[in-house]
Each structure stands twice: as C-alpha cells, then as structure tokens.
Design a protein around this motif. Structure first.
Motif, mmCIF file in Angstrom:
data_model
loop_
_atom_site.group_PDB
_atom_site.id
_atom_site.type_symbol
_atom_site.label_atom_id
_atom_site.label_comp_id
_atom_site.label_asym_id
_atom_site.label_seq_id
_atom_site.Cartn_x
_atom_site.Cartn_y
_atom_site.Cartn_z
ATOM 1 N N ALA A 37 0.845 -1.199 0.000
ATOM 2 C CA ALA A 37 0.000 0.000 0.000
ATOM 3 C C ALA A 37 0.874 1.239 0.000
ATOM 4 O O ALA A 37 1.978 1.245 0.535
ATOM 5 C CB ALA A 37 -0.907 0.007 1.218
ATOM 6 N N ARG A 38 0.375 2.290 -0.594
ATOM 7 C CA ARG A 38 1.067 3.584 -0.605
ATOM 8 C C ARG A 38 0.670 4.323 0.666
ATOM 9 O O ARG A 38 -0.512 4.558 0.920
ATOM 10 C CB ARG A 38 0.646 4.380 -1.840
ATOM 11 N N THR A 48 6.079 2.804 0.543
ATOM 12 C CA THR A 48 5.233 1.662 0.205
ATOM 13 C C THR A 48 5.408 0.609 1.292
ATOM 14 O O THR A 48 6.538 0.233 1.611
ATOM 15 C CB THR A 48 5.611 1.097 -1.182
ATOM 16 N N SER A 66 -3.339 3.754 0.652
ATOM 17 C CA SER A 66 -4.185 3.396 -0.484
ATOM 18 C C SER A 66 -3.565 2.229 -1.233
ATOM 19 O O SER A 66 -2.351 2.097 -1.318
ATOM 20 C CB SER A 66 -4.372 4.599 -1.406
ATOM 21 N N LYS A 67 -4.449 1.387 -1.739
ATOM 22 C CA LYS A 67 -4.025 0.223 -2.517
ATOM 23 C C LYS A 67 -5.106 -0.017 -3.566
ATOM 24 O O LYS A 67 -6.300 0.042 -3.268
ATOM 25 C CB LYS A 67 -3.856 -1.004 -1.621
ATOM 26 N N GLU A 68 -4.651 -0.288 -4.770
ATOM 27 C CA GLU A 68 -5.592 -0.506 -5.871
ATOM 28 C C GLU A 68 -6.577 -1.620 -5.516
ATOM 29 O O GLU A 68 -6.199 -2.670 -5.012
ATOM 30 C CB GLU A 68 -4.823 -0.864 -7.142
ATOM 31 N N GLY A 69 -7.847 -1.353 -5.768
ATOM 32 C CA GLY A 69 -8.885 -2.328 -5.489
ATOM 33 C C GLY A 69 -9.498 -2.203 -4.104
ATOM 34 O O GLY A 69 -10.423 -2.932 -3.765
ATOM 35 N N TYR A 70 -8.980 -1.289 -3.265
ATOM 36 C CA TYR A 70 -9.472 -1.104 -1.905
ATOM 37 C C TYR A 70 -9.750 0.373 -1.646
ATOM 38 O O TYR A 70 -9.134 1.250 -2.251
ATOM 39 C CB TYR A 70 -8.442 -1.589 -0.874
ATOM 40 N N PRO A 72 -9.299 3.788 0.239
ATOM 41 C CA PRO A 72 -8.213 4.369 1.038
ATOM 42 C C PRO A 72 -8.651 4.522 2.501
ATOM 43 O O PRO A 72 -9.825 4.717 2.783
ATOM 44 C CB PRO A 72 -7.972 5.739 0.415
#
Length: 153
Positions: A37-38, A48, A66-70, A72
C-alpha cells in the motif's frame, strides 16, 4: 567570569540530555494487509508498505494508505509524552534547570507517536490502528414474572 560561562555551558549541555539520548525524530513503521500500500503523510513523506519513516517527534500528522482495489484509509497519528521522555524532562529539571527541560519540550524529545506501528487491514471496514472503543453496557430486561401490586384484604 570564565568559570561562570563554563558552568552555564556545561549545565546547558547536560540539560538537553533527552534531546541527545532520544533525538528529535522517531522512526514510525507503516504496514498493511495486503502489503504494497502507498502510505502518504500530511508531512509530505511517503513510502510503500512495509516501510519506516523518520518523523519529527513533535509533529502530529495523518497518513492515508491506499491500494488498488481497496478504499483508502486514513489514520491520525498523535504525540504523547512517553515514560522515557517524561523521565528525561524531569531529570533535566533536576540537573539542568528549566532551560534544559525547555529544550527537550521544544524539540519534542520527550514525545512518542501513537499509534506506532501504523497498521491498516484493507479487508476490514476500519483500520486496526484506531483505539478500540469500549462497548457501552446495555440494561438487561428480566424475562421472569414482574412484581405487581395487589390490594391486601
């Protein structure tokens, strides 16, 4: 006069003892499930997960992970007077006076961040770094017979 100046310099150097031993920055660990996650802080620092960042001890901040598909998630990271920091400030008052304690308070050497580590589980609706809220007790109703008043004859 030279002894007086030397004494003041020595007291000042001893007085800032917490600043020397604990430093003005603290390493904050950031982790998430799943990894990768960022983590972006309001201080302008980012990494990260899993990762660590050096953060000024006296700065409170928020971090958004934040993480793609989730969705934030944002966590507020606050500062608290730590046990070691409080002992250092107290020692400075005894050894170096108010000036030394003032240095440690001004630099944040007596503070720690909370939560540390910061952890976000993207699988749950809320992150796990937040302080858990104690459930409020709810009054219970009895299921048995209720007392009624009947006139006595």
């Amino acid at each position: 006069m030279i002894k007086l100046i030397a004494g003041l310099l020595l007291a000042g150097s001893v007085a800032a003892c917490g600043t020397v031993t604990r430093g003005t920055k603290e390493q904050i660990a950031f982790d998430s499930s799943p990894d990768g996650a960022r983590a972006q802080t309001t201080l302008g620092l980012a990494c990260t997960t899993p990762c660590t960042l050096d953060v000024p001890r006296k700065k409170e901040f928020s971090v958004t992970m934040s993480k793609e598909g989730y969705a934030p998630q944002t966590v507020k990271v606050i500062t608290r007077l730590s046990g070691k920091g409080a002992a250092g400030v107290a020692g400075n008052v005894l050894l170096g006076g108010v000036v030394g304690a003032g240095v440690d308070v001004a630099t944040g050497a007596g503070l720690d961040h909370s939560p540390n580590p910061v952890f976000v589980d993207f699988q749950t609706p809320e992150n796990t770094s937040k302080t858990p809220v104690e459930p409020k007790p709810t009054p219970r109703e009895t299921n048995g017979p209720r007392a009624t008043s009947t006139p006595v004859s």
